[in-house]
Motif scaffolding. Structure first.
Motif: not given
Length: 317
Positions: A195-196, A200-206, A242-244, A249-252
């Protein structure tokens, strides 16, 4: 919710305040032909007092000036002078509403004796700033994102720490692909399949209560809002790392959200046709969204000097 920006009547253009609708550039403008310009997106929000507060103006101007140096663009102004210009521009427009500022530093025209071509020397420079009335434009109930087929260019090909105008064709193609497919935005991967960022925004996952975002060292712009959210998460006691991330990861993820000057903290409730978590904004993102909103509107103590207040009482008629 405001979706269409309303341009302010006054712009700052090539060293002076002028009628925004009358400002012109020659058809030979080098920045238009070759994408040799840098820009910033800066937000100012209406305070309960009726004044405006520009959020992290110094950080945005520092990034603009650093990008300008990269492209050999002389803005003709220091950070302090640009701060004064922004404050005066807001006063002259007198918008008693949330606004968006767009400074643009760019290559203008060939100097005498310079041979035509794609170059950064022998070309004059210019700076323009416009302001628009613009409220929240992302729905609070969340957005739907596509994983784009377009890849984010490597930082060895196009510098990613500056908002270079020519590089944004990549973002435009990805967003066009997403919207034509019925989505609101796109998330781009890099050439490694990691994931880049969004367009126009950064990506966060929980995941399991832990906030995860890709490191600032990759093929992505390390956003000012990204840094703000990481700081606020620490204030709230939210575990963060902070981790790749990859597509799985997005789907889960239990939650996903985007961060950017324009979108603020924007929950993602669907990714690539699959619901994220429960399909509704999650508690971690909601807490950060609320804290961010309180911060930019001066409803929390500004202990970090993030707000530049602009008094509008004298400007309003």
């Amino acid at each position: 919710m405001t979706s269409t920006p309303e341009l302010g009547p006054v712009a700052y253009h090539r060293g002076e305040f002028t009628d925004a609708r009358a400002a012109q550039l020659p058809l030979t403008t080098q920045g238009l032909h070759y994408g040799t310009g840098v820009f910033e997106g800066i937000r100012a929000h209406l305070l309960d007092s009726g004044d405006l507060a520009v959020f992290r103006l110094g950080d945005h101007l520092d990034r603009l000036l650093a990008g300008a140096r990269l492209l050999r663009v002389d803005t003709g102004a220091t950070r302090d002078q640009l701060t004064d210009v922004v404050v005066e521009l807001l006063r002259r427009n007198g918008f008693a509403a949330d606004v968006y500022l767009r400074p643009l530093a760019y290559k203008l025209g060939l100097l005498p004796g310079t041979r035509p071509g794609v170059g950064l020397t022998g070309v004059s420079d210019a700076l323009s700033i416009v302001v628009s009335k613009l409220g929240d434009y992302q729905p609070p109930q969340g957005i739907r994102c596509l994983i784009s087929s377009w890849r984010r260019p490597a930082r060895s090909a196009v510098p990613v720490r500056a908002k270079i105008t020519g590089g944004y064709v990549n973002n435009a193609l990805a967003l066009d692909e997403a919207r034509c497919s019925g989505y609101d935005d796109a998330i781009l991967l890099d050439d490694r399949g990691l994931v880049a960022e969004a367009t126009t925004a950064n990506v966060f996952a929980v995941r399991d209560g832990v906030l995860v975002t890709p490191p600032a060292t990759g093929d992505r712009l390390p956003g000012i809002t990204r840094d703000t959210v990481l700081t606020l998460a620490a204030d709230l006691g939210i575990d963060r790392v902070e981790s790749e991330l990859d597509s799985a990861d997005l789907l889960q993820a239990d939650e996903l959200f985007l961060t950017g000057t324009g979108c603020g903290v924007s929950p993602v409730v669907e990714i690539a046709g699959r619901p994220v978590g429960t399909g509704r904004p999650g508690p971690v993102g909601a807490a950060l969204r609320e804290t961010y909103d309180q911060t930019i509107r001066g409803r929390r103590p500004d202990t970090r000097g993030w707000l530049t207040t602009v008094a509008l009482a004298e400007a309003l008629r």
